[in-house]
Design a protein around this motif. Structure first.
Motif, PDB file in Angstrom:
ATOM      1  N   GLU A  44      29.569  -1.431  44.438  1.00 35.16           N
ATOM      2  CA  GLU A  44      30.381  -1.508  43.227  1.00 35.16           C
ATOM      3  C   GLU A  44      29.671  -0.848  42.046  1.00 35.16           C
ATOM      4  N   VAL A  45      28.376  -1.104  41.907  1.00 33.85           N
ATOM      5  CA  VAL A  45      27.616  -0.492  40.815  1.00 33.85           C
ATOM      6  C   VAL A  45      27.578   1.023  40.995  1.00 33.85           C
ATOM      7  N   ARG A  46      27.319   1.457  42.211  1.00 34.00           N
ATOM      8  CA  ARG A  46      27.284   2.893  42.488  1.00 34.00           C
ATOM      9  C   ARG A  46      28.646   3.534  42.220  1.00 34.00           C
ATOM     10  N   GLY A  47      29.717   2.842  42.649  1.00 37.71           N
ATOM     11  CA  GLY A  47      31.058   3.365  42.404  1.00 37.71           C
ATOM     12  C   GLY A  47      31.392   3.431  40.928  1.00 37.71           C
ATOM     13  N   GLY A  48      30.972   2.408  40.170  1.00 35.92           N
ATOM     14  CA  GLY A  48      31.230   2.406  38.728  1.00 35.92           C
ATOM     15  C   GLY A  48      30.510   3.523  38.016  1.00 35.92           C
ATOM     16  N   ILE A  49      29.269   3.776  38.397  1.00 40.59           N
ATOM     17  CA  ILE A  49      28.502   4.874  37.787  1.00 40.59           C
ATOM     18  C   ILE A  49      29.131   6.211  38.140  1.00 40.59           C
ATOM     19  N   THR A  50      29.541   6.361  39.402  1.00 36.64           N
ATOM     20  CA  THR A  50      30.152   7.618  39.848  1.00 36.64           C
ATOM     21  C   THR A  50      31.440   7.895  39.089  1.00 36.64           C
ATOM     22  N   THR A  51      32.274   6.865  38.923  1.00 36.37           N
ATOM     23  CA  THR A  51      33.520   7.038  38.175  1.00 36.37           C
ATOM     24  C   THR A  51      33.239   7.470  36.742  1.00 36.37           C
ATOM     25  N   PHE A  52      32.260   6.835  36.121  1.00 41.81           N
ATOM     26  CA  PHE A  52      31.927   7.215  34.746  1.00 41.81           C
ATOM     27  C   PHE A  52      31.477   8.672  34.668  1.00 41.81           C
ATOM     28  N   MET A  53      30.614   9.081  35.586  1.00 47.15           N
ATOM     29  CA  MET A  53      30.107  10.449  35.559  1.00 47.15           C
ATOM     30  C   MET A  53      31.230  11.462  35.784  1.00 47.15           C
ATOM     31  N   ALA A  54      32.227  11.061  36.588  1.00 47.74           N
ATOM     32  CA  ALA A  54      33.333  11.975  36.872  1.00 47.74           C
ATOM     33  C   ALA A  54      34.301  12.104  35.707  1.00 47.74           C
ATOM     34  N   MET A  55      34.385  11.070  34.846  1.00 43.52           N
ATOM     35  CA  MET A  55      35.360  11.127  33.762  1.00 43.52           C
ATOM     36  C   MET A  55      34.727  11.144  32.374  1.00 43.52           C
ATOM     37  N   ALA A  56      33.398  11.276  32.311  1.00 47.27           N
ATOM     38  CA  ALA A  56      32.722  11.313  31.010  1.00 47.27           C
ATOM     39  C   ALA A  56      33.140  12.516  30.177  1.00 47.27           C
ATOM     40  N   TYR A  57      33.695  13.538  30.845  1.00 47.94           N
ATOM     41  CA  TYR A  57      34.132  14.733  30.116  1.00 47.94           C
ATOM     42  C   TYR A  57      35.186  14.409  29.068  1.00 47.94           C
ATOM     43  N   ILE A  58      35.906  13.272  29.231  1.00 46.26           N
ATOM     44  CA  ILE A  58      36.973  12.924  28.298  1.00 46.26           C
ATOM     45  C   ILE A  58      36.422  12.717  26.896  1.00 46.26           C
ATOM     46  N   LEU A  59      35.138  12.350  26.790  1.00 46.16           N
ATOM     47  CA  LEU A  59      34.522  12.129  25.482  1.00 46.16           C
ATOM     48  C   LEU A  59      34.457  13.422  24.675  1.00 46.16           C
ATOM     49  N   LEU A  60      34.454  14.548  25.335  1.00 41.58           N
ATOM     50  CA  LEU A  60      34.432  15.838  24.660  1.00 41.58           C
ATOM     51  C   LEU A  60      35.801  16.504  24.660  1.00 41.58           C
ATOM     52  N   LEU A  61      36.566  16.299  25.755  1.00 41.16           N
ATOM     53  CA  LEU A  61      37.846  16.991  25.887  1.00 41.16           C
ATOM     54  C   LEU A  61      38.925  16.392  24.986  1.00 41.16           C
ATOM     55  N   ASN A  62      38.992  15.055  24.907  1.00 44.52           N
ATOM     56  CA  ASN A  62      40.027  14.426  24.080  1.00 44.52           C
ATOM     57  C   ASN A  62      39.912  14.808  22.602  1.00 44.52           C
ATOM     58  N   PRO A  63      38.703  14.776  22.012  1.00 41.32           N
ATOM     59  CA  PRO A  63      38.587  15.231  20.623  1.00 41.32           C
ATOM     60  C   PRO A  63      39.006  16.694  20.455  1.00 41.32           C
TER      61      PRO A  63
END
Length: 485
Positions: A44-63
């Motif tokens: 679960e921890v590994r999956g949560g980190i992986t999901t974050f890394m895959a969607m962290a781009y939204i922090l730059l793309l949404n703005p």
């Protein structure tokens, strides 16, 4: 709405007794049903980190998407937008994990942000646009409370649900190929290999190498294959960039390096900057159309994503239904209102949640981990830019391939099933929108069943969805007929 006293057993819960811990379980295990769903805390921890890394781009793309001017000529500050995006994603994802208890992460919906920037903001101010965002979230929550949203999802035939999963797989694979630079918009053709029929630059080769590494690790059943691939690709990228092998301008989303300090204070200046008045000049009809468009963008994209990721995680029963679905749907609807109040656009379930599921995530603990990482980004925003876009894109292609495996569940010899599934699958990537694929599948399924004299098999909600989607496709001429611009 009324919930079943005993939830249906899911594929994840039937993973086998060998994966369960019948006694001596921790409170964490009991709360999130970790062993019951055949998972472990580490997964679960590994999956949560992986999901974050895959969607962290939204922090730059949404703005970037919300950087335009509104009707008054005002813009939203980039730092404030990053804070709003991170805060709303953290809050809604934590709610999904702690209350919904499913491995679904939320962030600013790109389809919703696109509507806000291209259709809403040019007609009103940004605070008013965020007010519209809150309204659409409230509408979706009302649909959930009345039970209509879950009934609509459960009314969709199982074959179409598999088609939705496959279509999303192709869609996110195309996104990954495009963001990596492997696929470009061509001059003589709609798409082409690289910018001119051939690959160009080291970053796209790094994408290809990361993609192959993940596939090879998966073929050998190595746990954490996707996360290992992303971390390895990021390390190689940072080394090559540090040695000057790759020019900074070649990276699509910026060079994999820290820009200034790793720590920065959040800017909450957009929080609560919402208005629900001053719409007189826009007109009631236009307001109605805007809300309808936002609901379509947030409702069916999230519906398709929840079905796709839930099926991939084994959280659906033998009829394609997810236990506890109403909680997940309500939190998704609340994400629209939360995002509007935060000033960062409506939040919706992200298809990148499938990357964490691919790493074995089956419970809300993974979402809680993802939410905590988004919360940390309020203070460590510069660190999120280290993972290159090309490396993260490889994970999207891998998950796309995994989701296409649902093709084995479709009866391709039955045209009443095969044709709607085909249209659902191909139109998502070909039109670059999930909603269009769902709409085409629903309409074609209803039409073919009716042509076969099996109208009674369709069901009232499928008929209702068909009417809604017919309006969706005919929205432009309807607006012209009503005089709405």
């Amino acid at each position: 709405m009324t919930q079943q006293s005993v939830e249906p057993r899911t594929a994840a819960e039937d993973a086998g007794e060998g994966s369960r811990v019948p006694a001596g379980r921790s409170w964490l295990d009991r709360y999130f049903h970790i062993s019951r769903r055949g998972s472990t805390v580490a997964r679960e921890v590994r999956g949560g980190i992986t999901t974050f890394m895959a969607m962290a781009y939204i922090l730059l793309l949404n703005p970037l998407i919300l950087s335009g001017k509104d009707a008054a000529g005002d813009t939203l500050g980039q730092k404030a937008l990053i804070t709003a995006t991170a805060f709303a994603a953290a809050l809604t994802t934590l709610l999904m994990g702690l209350v919904g208890k499913v491995p679904l992460a939320l962030a600013a919906g790109l389809s919703v942000s696109g509507v806000l920037s291209s259709q809403v903001a040019p007609a009103m101010t940004w605070p008013q646009a965020m007010g519209m965002c809150v309204l659409y979230g409230v509408v979706i929550m009302l649909l959930v409370v009345t039970g209509l949203r879950e009934m609509i999802m459960n009314a969709i035939p199982l074959a179409l649900k598999h088609g939705i999963t496959m279509g999303i797989g192709l869609f996110i694979a195309l996104i990954g190929l495009y963001k990596s630079g492997f696929v470009h918009q061509g001059k003589a053709t709609p798409l082409t290999l690289g910018p001119a029929g051939e690959l160009a630059g080291w970053p796209v080769l790094l994408f290809a190498g990361t993609l192959l590494l993940i596939f090879m690790l998966q073929a050998r059943n190595v746990p954490g294959a996707i996360l290992i691939g992303i971390v390895s690709g990021t390390v190689v990228a940072a080394v090559l960039n540090g040695l000057g092998v790759i020019a900074p301008a070649q990276w699509a989303g910026g060079a994999p390096q820290l820009h200034g300090s790793a720590v920065s204070m959040p800017d909450f200046s957009l929080f609560g900057n919402v208005e629900f008045g001053g719409w007189g000049e826009v007109g009631a009809m236009t307001i109605g159309m805007i809300v309808f468009t936002l609901v379509l963008a947030g409702f069916f994209d999230a519906m398709a994503t929840i079905i796709g990721v839930g099926t991939e995680a084994g959280l659906a029963d033998d009829k394609g239904r997810m236990p506890g679905l109403s909680k997940a749907l309500f939190i998704d609807g609340a994400g629209g209102a939360i995002g509007g109040v935060a000033g960062g656009s409506g939040q919706t379930v992200f298809i990148e949640s499938a990357t964490g599921v691919g790493e074995g995530a089956r419970t809300g603990l993974a979402s809680a981990v993802t939410g905590l990482f988004f919360a940390a980004c309020l203070f460590f925003t510069p660190v999120t830019a280290i993972v290159p876009q090309e490396v993260a894109s490889a994970a999207l292609v891998v998950i796309g391939a995994m989701m296409l495996m649902n093709a084995r569940h479709v009866d391709w010899a039955d045209r009443a099933t095969a044709i709607p599934v085909f249209l659902t699958v191909v139109l998502m990537p070909f039109t670059y929108t999930i909603t269009t694929g769902v709409a085409a599948g629903v309409i074609s399924y209803t039409a073919i069943k009716a042509a076969q004299g099996k109208a009674r098999e369709i069901g009232a909600f499928m008929w209702g969805l068909t009417v809604v989607f017919l309006v969706y496709f005919a929205l432009h001429p309807i607006e012209a007929w009503l005089g709405v611009h």
